[in-house]
Design a protein around this motif. Structure first.
Motif, PDB file in Angstrom:
ATOM      1  N   ARG A  25       0.838  -1.208   0.000  1.00 21.93           N
ATOM      2  CA  ARG A  25       0.000   0.000   0.000  1.00 21.93           C
ATOM      3  C   ARG A  25       0.867   1.250   0.000  1.00 21.93           C
ATOM      4  O   ARG A  25       0.634   2.180  -0.777  1.00 21.93           O
ATOM      5  N   SER A  39     -10.829  -1.555  -2.870  1.00 20.47           N
ATOM      6  CA  SER A  39     -11.095  -2.966  -2.605  1.00 20.47           C
ATOM      7  C   SER A  39     -12.549  -3.246  -2.242  1.00 20.47           C
ATOM      8  O   SER A  39     -12.948  -4.414  -2.142  1.00 20.47           O
ATOM      9  N   ASN A  59     -11.370 -11.175   1.854  1.00 21.66           N
ATOM     10  CA  ASN A  59     -10.811  -9.826   1.932  1.00 21.66           C
ATOM     11  C   ASN A  59      -9.439  -9.753   1.282  1.00 21.66           C
ATOM     12  O   ASN A  59      -9.092  -8.739   0.659  1.00 21.66           O
ATOM     13  N   LYS A  62      -9.800  -9.309  -2.442  1.00 21.15           N
ATOM     14  CA  LYS A  62     -10.168  -7.923  -2.766  1.00 21.15           C
ATOM     15  C   LYS A  62      -8.968  -6.990  -2.652  1.00 21.15           C
ATOM     16  O   LYS A  62      -8.765  -6.125  -3.499  1.00 21.15           O
ATOM     17  N   ILE A  63      -8.168  -7.184  -1.616  1.00 18.20           N
ATOM     18  CA  ILE A  63      -6.991  -6.331  -1.418  1.00 18.20           C
ATOM     19  C   ILE A  63      -5.948  -6.596  -2.490  1.00 18.20           C
ATOM     20  O   ILE A  63      -5.363  -5.655  -3.035  1.00 18.20           O
ATOM     21  N   ASP A  65      -6.427  -7.631  -5.505  1.00 20.58           N
ATOM     22  CA  ASP A  65      -6.920  -7.004  -6.735  1.00 20.58           C
ATOM     23  C   ASP A  65      -6.697  -5.501  -6.709  1.00 20.58           C
ATOM     24  O   ASP A  65      -6.240  -4.910  -7.684  1.00 20.58           O
ATOM     25  N   ALA A  66      -7.015  -4.876  -5.590  1.00 20.51           N
ATOM     26  CA  ALA A  66      -6.862  -3.421  -5.477  1.00 20.51           C
ATOM     27  C   ALA A  66      -5.395  -3.003  -5.556  1.00 20.51           C
ATOM     28  O   ALA A  66      -5.075  -1.964  -6.137  1.00 20.51           O
TER      29      ALA A  66
END
Length: 79
Positions: A25, A39, A59, A62-63, A65-66
C-alpha cells in the motif's frame, strides 16, 4: 489440538502478511481509506487487516486485486 507453538507461528505468519499488505500500500502511495475504496472494504477493515485481525481469504482477494498483486504474493510473505 493446536498447541501454543503452533498458535505463535500462525500469529507471526499473519503479522508478516499484514506487514506485506501495508508495504504494498505504501509503495503505491495509497492511504488506508483509498485502499478500502479500491477494494470495496471500509477503512476500519483495512486497519484491522493491517493489524493482523479480520484477515479472511475473501478480503485478501479484494486487497490483492486493489493492489494489483497476485494473491500468491501475499501468501508467500507468510513463509
Amino acid at each position: 489440538m493446536i498447541n501454543l507453538s503452533s498458535q505463535i507461528k500462525q500469529k507471526n505468519q499473519l503479522d508478516k502478511m499484514a506487514l506485506l499488505i501495508r508495504e504494498y500500500r505504501f509503495a503505491i502511495g495509497l492511504t488506508q481509506k483509498e485502499l478500502g475504496e479500491l477494494s470495496g472494504l471500509n477503512r476500519n477493515t483495512i486497519v484491522r487487516i493491517e493489524n493482523s485481525q479480520n484477515i479472511s481469504v475473501q478480503n485478501l482477494i479484494k486487497i490483492a486485486d486493489a493492489l494489483q498483486v497476485d494473491l500468491n504474493q501475499l501468501f508467500a510473505g507468510m513463509t
